[in-house]
Design an enzyme around this catalytic site. Structure first.
Site, PDB file in Angstrom:
ATOM      1  N   ASP A  22     -27.009   3.806  13.917  1.00  0.00           N
ATOM      2  CA  ASP A  22     -26.115   2.657  14.106  1.00  0.00           C
ATOM      3  C   ASP A  22     -24.652   3.045  13.945  1.00  0.00           C
ATOM      4  O   ASP A  22     -23.757   2.219  14.121  1.00  0.00           O
ATOM      5  CB  ASP A  22     -26.483   1.497  13.170  1.00  0.00           C
TER       6      ASP A  22
ATOM      7  N   HIS B 233     -24.140   1.975   7.607  1.00  0.00           N
ATOM      8  CA  HIS B 233     -24.211   1.206   6.360  1.00  0.00           C
ATOM      9  C   HIS B 233     -24.321   2.143   5.152  1.00  0.00           C
ATOM     10  O   HIS B 233     -24.940   3.202   5.241  1.00  0.00           O
ATOM     11  CB  HIS B 233     -25.416   0.262   6.374  1.00  0.00           C
TER      12      HIS B 233
ATOM     13  N   ASP C 262     -25.583   6.950   8.338  1.00  0.00           N
ATOM     14  CA  ASP C 262     -25.800   5.592   8.836  1.00  0.00           C
ATOM     15  C   ASP C 262     -24.476   4.832   8.739  1.00  0.00           C
ATOM     16  O   ASP C 262     -23.646   5.137   7.881  1.00  0.00           O
ATOM     17  CB  ASP C 262     -26.854   4.946   7.923  1.00  0.00           C
TER      18      ASP C 262
ATOM     19  N   GLY D 236     -31.843  -5.404   3.466  1.00  0.00           N
ATOM     20  CA  GLY D 236     -31.335  -4.821   4.714  1.00  0.00           C
ATOM     21  C   GLY D 236     -32.396  -4.233   5.629  1.00  0.00           C
ATOM     22  O   GLY D 236     -32.268  -3.101   6.087  1.00  0.00           O
TER      23      GLY D 236
ATOM     24  N   TYR E 112     -29.690  -0.092  16.321  1.00  0.00           N
ATOM     25  CA  TYR E 112     -30.130  -1.388  16.835  1.00  0.00           C
ATOM     26  C   TYR E 112     -29.894  -1.572  18.325  1.00  0.00           C
ATOM     27  O   TYR E 112     -30.084  -2.648  18.853  1.00  0.00           O
ATOM     28  CB  TYR E 112     -29.472  -2.500  15.993  1.00  0.00           C
TER      29      TYR E 112
ATOM     30  N   ASP F 128     -33.695 -11.631   6.557  1.00  0.00           N
ATOM     31  CA  ASP F 128     -33.395 -10.223   6.849  1.00  0.00           C
ATOM     32  C   ASP F 128     -34.635  -9.344   6.750  1.00  0.00           C
ATOM     33  O   ASP F 128     -34.808  -8.396   7.512  1.00  0.00           O
ATOM     34  CB  ASP F 128     -32.345  -9.687   5.854  1.00  0.00           C
TER      35      ASP F 128
ATOM     36  N   HIS G 298     -31.982   1.054   2.098  1.00  0.00           N
ATOM     37  CA  HIS G 298     -31.478  -0.105   1.322  1.00  0.00           C
ATOM     38  C   HIS G 298     -32.480  -0.635   0.296  1.00  0.00           C
ATOM     39  O   HIS G 298     -32.087  -1.358  -0.618  1.00  0.00           O
ATOM     40  CB  HIS G 298     -31.095  -1.256   2.250  1.00  0.00           C
TER      41      HIS G 298
END
Length: 383
Positions: A261, A174, A172, A145, A300, A95, A137
């Site tokens: 995202d 996430h 985000d 991340g 992304y 990652d 992250h």
């Protein structure tokens, strides 16, 4: 109302030249595309444009452990095989790969957020933008991340030198786990994250029950959402919660992470937000007229990331942009319709009215525990 916001914008062309690897979803090239859209719409003429300084290791170590910073500084793609233990310890690998110019990349995006915070602190601008930042992250001693250095934590620490209370908002897809974790025990930073939660979605944290601990109890707010949330549900919930947060917490400055995202059609996302819905959150936060630091984050599907952040640069400048993208070096990426706006998606919305109502009730209930403008002293935040 301020007559005209003064905006500082940070960009270094080198930030888009790094390559995470052939199958990696993170494409820093999206930052060059964003910048070229900003230029093609002539938004640069309405802002002060700065090339950020490259953050020094000692600046990065204001949050991160010195040994971790030193390892990031030293490691290269050619030498990584010599350090299997450290690679595991610092969570580097699939990652968070080691790539050419990794440390310089971190220095540039973190330097942009630090410079943005300092310009705000010195009242040299009202709003500061660093689309390369927002890597929420990263932890004190490890990468996570796709994030290596947590520029947001560094920027917030900088703002805390001048402000008793800083509000962090994250849209985000996430959970903003690294920022929340850094300030989980303090009342000097309130973190508010709107994100997908459940189904083992990364990073797996961000339940509504996570509210902070010790001095920080009730100062972490999580808004866990399910797949398919749309503009109207998202913006209604966002405005209700953020209005109440600002009224209750009375922050001196706001940091807004605009991960793209959460837009419809993202390669890793699962929401239905259009660029209008996403930008409505930015527009709403701007209206508080507080010193505002705006960053990027995830995203992304790179042509959509560029569209979104260029559009939001326009929103921050109170400038309406024509939907037809002007000619620029990356115009071919925006085929076939060359339009700026991103429509909402068609994923089924699993966020029922009762589910969202419960989340809202939970959050507002927790906010009642912190009385108006907590009497926060300017004590130091120990991380």
């Amino acid at each position: 109302m301020r007559s005209k916001d003064k905006i500082s914008y940070f960009y270094d062309g080198d930030v888009g030249n790094v390559y995470f690897g052939p199958n990696h979803p993170m494409k820093p090239h999206r930052l060059c595309m964003t910048h070229h859209l900003v230029l093609s719409y002539e938004l640069h003429k309405k802002m002060e444009i700065y090339r950020p300084h490259k953050a020094y290791p000692v600046e990065l170590a204001q949050f991160h452990s010195a040994d971790y910073v030193e390892f990031l500084h030293r490691i290269t793609p050619d030498t990584q095989h010599l350090f299997p233990n450290e690679m595991t310890k610092y969570n580097l690998g699939e990652d968070c790969p080691v790539f050419e110019n990794l440390f310089e990349f971190c220095q540039i995006y973190a330097g942009g957020t630090l410079d943005a915070a300092r310009r705000l602190n010195n009242q040299l601008c009202d709003i500061a933008i660093n689309w390369a930042g927002g890597l929420h992250h990263a932890k004190k001693c490890e990468a996570s991340g796709f994030c290596y250095i947590n520029d947001l934590v560094l920027g917030i620490l900088e703002l805390l030198k001048h402000h008793a209370r800083v509000l962090y908002i994250d849209i985000d897809v996430h959970h903003g786990d690294g920022v929340e974790e850094a300030f989980y025990l303090t009342d000097r930073v309130m973190t508010v994250s709107f994100h997908k939660y459940g189904d083992l979605f990364f990073p797996g944290t961000g339940d509504v029950k996570e509210i902070g601990e010790k001095e920080g109890k009730y100062y972490a707010i999580n808004v866990p959402l399910k797949d398919g949330i749309d503009d109207s549900s998202f913006t209604r919930l966002f405005k209700t919660i953020i209005a109440k947060v600002v009224e209750t917490y009375l922050p001196g400055a706001i940091v807004l992470q605009c991960g793209a995202d959460s837009l419809a059609g993202d390669r890793l996302g699962c929401f239905n937000l259009s660029s209008d819905g996403h930008a409505e959150c930015v527009r709403f936060v701007k209206k508080f007229n507080l010193p505002l630091l705006v960053t990027g984050g995830g995203g992304y599907t790179k042509e959509n990331v560029a569209r979104c952040w260029a559009f939001e640069t326009g929103v921050l400048l109170d400038t309406e942009l024509p939907n037809e993208i002007p000619d620029n070096d990356y115009i071919e990426f925006f085929k076939p319709d060359y339009s700026l706006k991103i429509p909402g998606g068609l994923i089924e919305n699993f966020n029922s009215k009762s589910y969202l109502g419960n989340i809202k009730m939970n959050v507002l209930e927790n906010l009642r525990y912190i009385q108006h403008a907590p009497s926060v002293q300017m004590h130091e935040v120990i991380l």
